[in-house]
Design a protein around this motif. Structure first.
Motif, PDB file in Angstrom:
ATOM      1  N   THR A  72      43.009  33.092  43.397  1.00 54.36           N
ATOM      2  CA  THR A  72      41.739  32.825  44.078  1.00 54.36           C
ATOM      3  C   THR A  72      41.986  32.293  45.490  1.00 54.36           C
ATOM      4  O   THR A  72      41.252  32.630  46.422  1.00 54.36           O
ATOM      5  CB  THR A  72      40.873  31.822  43.291  1.00 54.36           C
ATOM      6  OG1 THR A  72      41.644  30.667  42.990  1.00 54.36           O
ATOM      7  CG2 THR A  72      40.348  32.417  42.007  1.00 54.36           C
ATOM      8  N   ASN A 120      35.231  38.766  40.080  1.00 55.26           N
ATOM      9  CA  ASN A 120      36.090  38.500  38.927  1.00 55.26           C
ATOM     10  C   ASN A 120      35.262  37.753  37.883  1.00 55.26           C
ATOM     11  O   ASN A 120      34.883  36.603  38.097  1.00 55.26           O
ATOM     12  CB  ASN A 120      37.300  37.663  39.349  1.00 55.26           C
ATOM     13  CG  ASN A 120      38.349  37.586  38.241  1.00 55.26           C
ATOM     14  OD1 ASN A 120      38.004  37.434  37.071  1.00 55.26           O
ATOM     15  ND2 ASN A 120      39.605  37.711  38.610  1.00 55.26           N
ATOM     16  N   LEU A 171      36.022  34.055  36.728  1.00 52.71           N
ATOM     17  CA  LEU A 171      36.116  32.963  37.712  1.00 52.71           C
ATOM     18  C   LEU A 171      35.499  31.675  37.148  1.00 52.71           C
ATOM     19  O   LEU A 171      34.364  31.668  36.693  1.00 52.71           O
ATOM     20  CB  LEU A 171      35.381  33.378  39.000  1.00 52.71           C
ATOM     21  CG  LEU A 171      35.545  32.463  40.213  1.00 52.71           C
ATOM     22  CD1 LEU A 171      36.991  32.445  40.707  1.00 52.71           C
ATOM     23  CD2 LEU A 171      34.630  32.912  41.357  1.00 52.71           C
ATOM     24  N   ASN A 203      35.987  31.525  46.202  1.00 51.41           N
ATOM     25  CA  ASN A 203      35.773  32.969  46.129  1.00 51.41           C
ATOM     26  C   ASN A 203      34.314  33.421  46.086  1.00 51.41           C
ATOM     27  O   ASN A 203      33.979  34.469  46.646  1.00 51.41           O
ATOM     28  CB  ASN A 203      36.483  33.540  44.889  1.00 51.41           C
ATOM     29  CG  ASN A 203      37.976  33.706  45.107  1.00 51.41           C
ATOM     30  OD1 ASN A 203      38.509  33.253  46.127  1.00 51.41           O
ATOM     31  ND2 ASN A 203      38.656  34.333  44.183  1.00 51.41           N
TER      32      ASN A 203
END
Lengths: 322, 322
Positions: free
Chosen positions: A31, A53, A56, A64
């Motif tokens: 990340t 993603n 996450l 991110n």
């Protein structure tokens, strides 16, 4: 083909509409890499986004989440960061697996699955490689880049504690702090905070710990009933087996866990004086020099498993003459 | 007078038969500083020894023990490293307190008790200053110097975790690793190993922990009977009060300890959301923004003390509107 830092930077300089991929169960390094690269490319005038993603976690989301691609984004150049192989891409990215234009990684096992591959196994964290690329691109080092890069280098090296920490790891950390980043608060959330479940499991480990062989061997028991009460997951169990070895004087820490299916898992962690795999092999398992494991079949009780692995540890000691 | 790194190096270059002092209850920084400076001065052709420190523990003994002065050594130049004031010198060094030729330190409070004083409060560890002096002396950076310097910078910054870590801390660490030093095994002994007594106390903390105010406040109790059973010392008690704050979501960790004399000590550790000193002042104590304490007089029971400090924490929350 494999490329150098300069060649990777050149490829990025010639590209646009760049889409960046992270690996499954994303950690601080992947990340941090993606967050820093995306921000750096934008600073260099590029359009850049992250592929979403689904795994996450809240801990790394700030690095991110604001950079995730909008719906309908048509990428022109695909980059993966810290992704060891195509099967480490999220399921939703499967369609891109054979189309990655640039692989940036530090896993020795990387099969070089990209059109261009920059894989540096000597790097403690992949974020060190990202830093080098950003510098080669002439991107100014800012506070905005410092946070994701710092998270990458610190999390993958146990906050500069593990043997994989290199001269360059510290150089990158120094460059991050030079932007004014306060590492103290950041590291508190990264390394100090523990879940209540985790702490309760630590309590069980300490409560059940017994010592043998002149206190050089420690054994801890995780009974099914205790684990169910706490609600422990497989992930929790994996890392907690390092605890018995932390006790002063202990050279072999043995953690026995009653699995849901009735088997008993034994995790062995040792210091440099003892070979963990030698203990585990005697119990039908295996492993590395300092960490190993073995599983006793259903029907072997926790007490019997403990007796067997202790005998194996004593044997290993007697053979090595320690 | 205050001196620069260059001037300190010049003074050492013109001196010989140098004797180096460490502080009471020596930690990794003072022992690392003294060990590195002594070895560096010897590499520069000087006769140099350490003044014996009676409190030296086994953990840091290898850095200093081989360098202790022989009986009858007549010093020509006295240096103190990481010693904040003359009262921090070991009792046996009292006769030298007003004769120190060069003070090398990083404590802001240092009263400049030497003939020359190089005090750099911005340094995370005093070992960073020692490194600069050795480089100014032209001493080659070797593996032998790397170990004590690394122990100094890593221990005083919580392995580069705390806010006092600077760009230069990382630069010095990088220079140490460049000599081939494996930081992994070293850091395991410095940061991972815990005494069995300490682990048992952690167990008590977790066992007694209760949560209040939407789990933002955690309270742990150290009863006299438990402490006596474990054999806990004052030192153990000091650092363990950070544990309740480590629990995910907790912003104020309160640890109450039954002292031997019947008083109850309350240690408060907070995250950036809460002012620890505001809680402690309400209980007749004080402290800093993130760490504070208060002592309830004999006669106030542990339960009553807990009630009062919890009320103080709730008040602090209500006032700040969190």
């Amino acid at each position: 083909m494999t490329v150098t830092v300069q060649e990777a930077a050149e490829a990025l300089r010639g590209a646009d509409h760049i889409l960046i991929f992270t690996h499954r169960r994303p950690d601080g390094d992947t990340t941090g890499c993606a967050g820093a690269l995306c921000r750096g490319l934008r600073a260099a005038g590029k359009t850049a986004y992250l592929f979403p993603n689904p795994d996450l976690t809240p801990r790394y989301a700030p690095l991110n989440a604001p950079l995730v691609m909008p719906e309908g984004f048509a990428p022109g150049f695909l980059v993966s960061t810290d992704v060891a192989d195509t099967n480490m891409l999220p399921d939703s990215a499967a369609g891109f697996a054979d189309k990655i234009d640039l692989v940036i990684d530090h896993h020795r096992s990387n099969p070089m699955f990209g059109a261009r591959n920059l894989v540096r196994p000597e790097a403690g964290a992949c974020a060190e490689v990202i830093y080098d690329i950003l510098m080669a691109l002439g991107v100014p080092m800012t506070r905005e880049l410092a946070e994701p890069l710092y998270v990458g280098v610190s999390t993958d090296t146990g906050c500069f504690k593990f043997s994989n920490t290199t001269v360059h790891t510290h150089e990158v950390a120094a460059a991050c702090l030079a932007t004014g980043l306060d590492c103290g608060e950041l590291n508190r959330t990264l390394f100090e905070v523990k879940s209540w479940r985790r702490l309760q499991m630590e309590q069980i480990i300490i409560e059940t710990m017994e010592f043998y062989h002149d206190r050089k061997i420690a054994v801890a028991l995780l009974r099914r009933a205790d684990l169910d009460r706490v609600g422990a997951t497989e992930d929790d169990l994996d890392s907690i087996s390092a605890l018995p070895r932390m006790v002063e004087g202990v050279q072999a820490g043995l953690t026995l866990t009653e699995n849901k299916n009735g088997t008993v898992r034994c995790s062995v962690r040792t210091t440099k004086e003892v070979d963990a795999s030698a203990i585990c092999r005697r119990c039908g398992g295996g492993g590395h020099l300092r960490a190993g494991g073995a599983t006793f079949p259903a029907g072997v009780s926790l007490d019997e498993a403990k007796r067997r692995v202790l005998a194996a540890a004593e044997d290993a000691y007697n053979e090595s003459g320690l």
